[in-house]
Every structure is written in C-alpha cells, then in structure tokens.
Design an enzyme around this catalytic site. Structure first.
Site, PDB file in Angstrom:
ATOM      1  N   ASP A   6      -9.098  40.635 -21.745  1.00 19.05           N
ATOM      2  CA  ASP A   6      -8.866  39.995 -23.048  1.00 19.05           C
ATOM      3  C   ASP A   6      -9.830  40.530 -24.105  1.00 19.05           C
ATOM      4  O   ASP A   6      -9.438  40.847 -25.227  1.00 19.05           O
ATOM      5  CB  ASP A   6      -9.029  38.473 -22.919  1.00 19.05           C
ATOM      6  N   HIS A  43      -7.848  31.346 -12.965  1.00 20.27           N
ATOM      7  CA  HIS A  43      -6.942  32.345 -12.389  1.00 20.27           C
ATOM      8  C   HIS A  43      -7.200  32.456 -10.889  1.00 20.27           C
ATOM      9  O   HIS A  43      -7.018  33.507 -10.301  1.00 20.27           O
ATOM     10  CB  HIS A  43      -7.151  33.724 -13.029  1.00 20.27           C
ATOM     11  N   ASP A  61       8.115  -1.727   1.774  1.00 14.69           N
ATOM     12  CA  ASP A  61       7.125  -2.584   1.131  1.00 14.69           C
ATOM     13  C   ASP A  61       7.532  -4.053   1.040  1.00 14.69           C
ATOM     14  O   ASP A  61       6.770  -4.872   0.553  1.00 14.69           O
ATOM     15  CB  ASP A  61       6.806  -2.057  -0.275  1.00 14.69           C
ATOM     16  N   THR A  89      11.044  -5.339  -7.373  1.00 13.38           N
ATOM     17  CA  THR A  89      12.276  -6.046  -7.731  1.00 13.38           C
ATOM     18  C   THR A  89      12.290  -7.464  -7.206  1.00 13.38           C
ATOM     19  O   THR A  89      12.629  -8.407  -7.929  1.00 13.38           O
ATOM     20  CB  THR A  89      13.485  -5.274  -7.182  1.00 13.38           C
ATOM     21  N   SER A  90      11.927  -7.641  -5.927  1.00 15.76           N
ATOM     22  CA  SER A  90      11.989  -8.985  -5.355  1.00 15.76           C
ATOM     23  C   SER A  90      11.003  -9.916  -6.043  1.00 15.76           C
ATOM     24  O   SER A  90      11.312 -11.090  -6.277  1.00 15.76           O
ATOM     25  CB  SER A  90      11.722  -8.940  -3.844  1.00 15.76           C
ATOM     26  N   ASP A  99      19.314  -7.300   6.137  1.00 13.88           N
ATOM     27  CA  ASP A  99      18.588  -7.028   4.908  1.00 13.88           C
ATOM     28  C   ASP A  99      17.222  -7.691   4.994  1.00 13.88           C
ATOM     29  O   ASP A  99      17.121  -8.889   5.282  1.00 13.88           O
ATOM     30  CB  ASP A  99      19.349  -7.590   3.698  1.00 13.88           C
TER      31      ASP A  99
END
Length: 582
Positions: free
Chosen positions: A113, A224, A414, A457-458, A564
């Site tokens: 560079d 790098h 879970d 959710t539950s 379930d």
C-alpha cells in the site's frame, strides 16, 4: 472457526459487485469500474480538499463505504487483501476527485500500500498537484523490535483519521491544515486486535493456515491473518486485560507508543472484525469500558462500537484509542468526529450536544405485581390455593425431563426448562400470596412471575391468558370464587387468547389440553373431570401433525411417538391441581 463457505466464490466478481453496491446505498457516490474506484460525485459537495484512501478489499465498510460528503472523496480498492496498483491510485487522484484545493492521501502501513500509493502521490506531485500523504501505523500488536524499520501495521484506528480529516476538509480548511490534523490523529492513536480464527479468502483453496485450537485466541493477529503477539486460552476479561496492557502500559518499552492518563480526553473504538454477533459485541464493549475505568481511570469522551474495518468474516474484534489533541483550529477533534457525514459505512448517530450534556433522568418507579389493580371481591381460600398449587407446580417441575425429551424430538428442547422456570418462580411467589384472599389479586401475583420468568411463545401465551383470567374475574359479581365463577373467567381468558393466536384443538399445541379443561369445567363444574379431559386432549396430540409453532419448521417423523410437550406439561399441572384440591 471462521467459515470457508461463501455465497460468492469468484473474488473478482465479489469485489466489483460489492463496490457497485456502495453506489446503490449512497447516491452521492459513483464507481469507476475498471479502476475499482468509488468517488464522490462532483455535484455532491462544494470544492474542498479531497481526502482519499484505500487498500485491499475484504475490510468493508473500509474504505469504499466511507466515501461521501463529510468523509472521504475517493477510495481505491485492490483485490482481496492485496494493494491496489499505483495506476489505480493515480487515476483516483488525477481524474476522480476534486483537485483545486489539494488532495490528502491516507494509507495504512503495509508495504504494498505504501509503495503503490506513494508512487501515485509522487506522480501527482510531478504533474504539479498539491498532494500530501499520511501513513497510519497504530497496531500495538507489533512491537518496536518486531516492527524494525517497517514499523507497526495500520488497522482500525485509521477510521479516526478518515473521519476527522474528512470533516475538517468539509469546513473548507486548507490542505496543510487537514494534513497536519490527520498526522496528529495518526500519532495519537493506538490499536490492537484479537481473533479466534484465521479467515478464508473466497476463491482460495481451503487450508494453508495453521488453525487455532478450539480454546485459543490470538492476540494481535493482523487483518490479513498475519501472526499476532501471543496465543492465549484466557476468558474475555483476560483477553481484554492483555490487549489494554499492550496499548497502555508505559513499562512495556517495546510497545509504549502512547502515553494516556486519566486526565486525557480519549475516544474508544470497539471494532468488529466481521464475524462477531452484535449481541457479543455489546458484551465485549461493556468489558472494555469497565476495565478502562477500573484499571486505568480512563473514561472515554466518546465510545463507538460497531463494524468499521473488518477482516472479511473475521471472528474477532479490535480496540482503538485516540488521545485527543488541540488542533489549533476553530474545530476540535471531538467536533470533527461528531460532525455529520453522508457515508453509508459510518455509524455514530449520537450528536455532540447529547454527548456534552447527556440526559440524566431515569424511571425508577417500581412495577410490582398488581400494584394498581383493584380487587374483584371474589374470595378464595388462600391455604387451599397454596396447597393445591404447590402440589401441581412440583409435579410440573418433576416432569421437566419428560417434557424436555418430547420437545427435543419435535421442537428446540426448551419447553421443559421454560415450564420448570415458571413453576419454580410461582412457588417462591406463593409465600407472598399466603394471605391474599381476592381471586383476581391472587392471579395478578402469579401473572407477574410468568411475565418475568417465562420467555418464548408459551410464556407469552400464558401471560396473556392469566391477565385475561384476572379480567374475567373482575367482570363478575359475587363474594366467592366457586367453580362456576372460575369457569366463566376461564372462558373469557380463552376468548382473549384467541385474539392473539389462531391455535385451536387439533393444531398440536398447549390449547389441546387447555381448551378441553375449560370446556369441561364449564359443563360440569368438576375440576377432576376437567383435568381428565385435559389429559385426554394431551394424549390425542401423539401422532398429530402440527399446524402451528416451531414444530412445523422442525418437521421429521418424531411427532408420531410423543405428545405435544406444551399440552403434556399443562395436563400434568391440571391433574395435580385436581389432586391438591381434594
């Protein structure tokens, strides 16, 4: 380990398409495709000193995404991890940026560079242009002995130079002023990185690099894949401690590059090398700020955390500290850092005025369970409620292994832990409710635990149901909460829950146990019969294909063998509740 799989494996196509994307996200920019140059459109800003930078690709958003008003005027890209050629840089200086006020070139200290950008700078000077170049070397991972005549590498602290020089240029400052301030920033910045793995360059063969062991971290690894200072198995606290010591310990004569005291104003940059999650970056930033304060008395005036200079998808981070200096101009380094920039890669959204006078107020009022909720006037027997619930909750806790086993087959494993956590939380709360006779206030106390201990959710469904259950109790008149009262309140709760989930019996969810319980209690007023109906409903889910929930996505054939998990856990609770009420 960093992945060797990529969506785009052709490195040339990858670089060009990524450069073009900058013009799609920032209309002030344009692309010189043949020379891999992103540049500021002439009508995007008034004539000013142009600040350009660049280097190998793979460090995005550096450098191309920093092109925009208030930051860079141009960026030149090489192939992945390789310097652009001198001719590319020359064309950027001579043909793609404003030159009437002069040009500042900012380059990181890598041999290719420095040589290629330097050659282009000398060609531009030979053509009669005003051009200056600043070489950034901020990596404390390279000591004086190791760096030798080459010196330190340039890493993420370079973006401080980009931002401050670009902002100063936008004020109409002269080239010499922009150059001197850029040098001042470079000389007062120190950085170091750490990584968990080497990265793979698209298009190259897999392998060739000595991989780090699972428990190893390499401190000072270059962007790098260059070797670092040391490998360690320390935890985050130890890693950050070592990094800060390399940056700030004046006793380390090989690396004492910058003298920073608690009296100095500083800027801290916590930079993602590309593969660390935003969540984990938050934890890293917290640890760094904590150690700076506790061990060095340093409290940065600005803390910037995010993705600024990457190593492709590098599984690591770097730290940069800028010691603020007097610019000798009307604008301070802080003001220039905070100045707005229309560049898609720069992300530091907090204004100077907010930093200098931050808001101080907090909202400390507690939100205790049901503190504002009125009693419903329907009494329960607290002792019987305590006895029955304690028995039912313990049965749910005991059933956790089975629930987890079922959920491992058809879900993400879970459900059992979530139910157990909620049950244990309610058990502890029962002691606080031992003298609560009001049915609705009693339910409020349980609801607060569910809201704070059960996620997913539950947990949300249970919280909605229980809040609606309390509302159902408050909507009735009378003095005793008998089975008929509970049945009506449960019906209200079922109807309310139906507004937020389409789950019905037959969808293989907890509703397969809950709905039969509510229906049977309303029909018979008998908790035992209602619990039996819930149990039968849960058993029917065995072999039932899911229509809702994560099981739909998990797929597979395990659902034929197990019920379930949510319905099963609820049935366990209802059966034990019936036993406890006897």
């Amino acid at each position: 380990m960093s992945s060797s799989k990529h969506f785009i494996n052709d490195p040339e196509h990858l670089v060009l398409s990524a450069l073009n994307s900058v013009t799609l996200t920032n209309p002030t920019t344009a692309l010189d495709r043949s020379n891999k140059i992103i540049y500021l459109r002439p009508d995007a800003a008034e004539p000013q000193v142009s600040v350009i930078s660049g280097g190998g690709s793979g460090h995005e958003p550096s450098f191309a995404a920093y092109v925009g008003p208030g930051l860079l005027s141009g960026a030149v890209a090489g192939t992945i991890f390789a310097s652009p050629g001198a001719e590319q840089v020359r064309r950027c200086i001579l043909e793609r940026v404003e030159t009437s006020k002069g040009v500042l070139v900012v380059v990181m200290n890598y041999t290719g560079d420095v040589l290629n950008f330097g050659m282009a700078v000398e060609k531009a000077k030979a053509a009669g242009m005003q051009v200056e170049m600043v070489v950034m070397a901020d990596d404390a991972g390279v000591g004086r002995e190791q760096g030798g005549k080459v010196g330190r590498r340039g890493i993420a602290g370079t973006v401080f130079v980009h931002k401050i020089a670009g902002a100063l240029a936008a004020t109409g400052a002269k080239l010499e002023e922009v150059y001197q301030v850029a040098k001042l920033v470079a000389e007062n910045t120190v950085s170091i990185g750490s990584s968990l793995a080497h990265v793979h360059v698209p298009g190259r063969e897999v392998g060739g690099e000595e991989e780090l062991k699972q428990e190893e971290v390499e401190i000072g690894m270059g962007i790098h894949n260059e070797p670092g200072s040391e490998k360690t198995t320390a935890d985050l606290k130890g890693i950050v401690g070592t990094m800060l010591r390399y940056m700030l310990d004046l006793e380390d004569k090989d690396r004492a590059f910058l003298d920073v005291s608690s009296e100095d104003q500083t800027i801290l940059l916590v930079n993602n090398l590309g593969g660390v999650s935003v969540l984990e970056m938050g934890g890293i930033t917290n640890e760094v700020v904590s150690q700076l304060s506790q061990n060095y008395g340093i409290k940065p005036a600005r803390i910037i955390s995010g993705t600024f200079m990457t190593s492709l998808n590098g599984l690591g981070f770097s730290l940069s500290i800028l010691k603020l200096q007097d610019t000798g101009l009307s604008k301070s380094m802080l003001e220039l850092l905070d100045a707005p920039a229309e560049a898609s890669g720069w992300a530091a959204a907090v204004k100077s005025s907010t930093w200098s006078k931050p808001p101080t107020q907090t909202r400390d009022k507690g939100s205790g369970a049901g503190e504002d909720n009125k009693p419903c006037g329907l009494d329960i027997d607290p002792a019987l409620a305590q006895k029955a619930l304690s028995h039912a909750l313990q049965k749910v806790i005991d059933a956790e292994p089975d629930i987890t086993k079922y959920d491992t087959v058809v879900g993400d494993g879970d459900c059992g832990i979530g139910l157990k956590r909620g049950a244990e939380g309610i058990q502890k709360q029962l002691e606080q409710l031992k003298s609560e006779k009001d049915a609705a206030r009693f339910v409020d106390g349980i609801t607060s635990v569910v809201e704070n201990t059960m996620d997913g959710t539950s947990g949300a469904l249970y919280a909605i149901f229980l809040n609606a259950l309390a509302h159902g109790l408050r909507s009735q008149s009378g003095s005793q909460a008998d089975p008929s009262v509970w049945a009506k309140a449960l019906k209200v709760a079922m109807d309310s829950m139906g507004k937020y989930t389409p789950a019905k019996e037959g969808d293989r969810t907890l509703v397969d146990a809950l709905a039969p319980f509510v229906e049977q209690l309303g029909a018979s007023g008998d908790v035992g019969k209602a619990a039996q109906a819930a149990d039968e409903g849960a058993k029917r889910t065995k072999g039932m294909k899911a229509s809702l929930g994560r099981t739909v996505y998990v797929g597979g054939s395990g659902f034929e063998e197990v019920p379930d998990p949510g319905a099963y856990g609820l049935a366990v609770f209802f059966n034990a509740l019936a036993e406890g009420l006897k």
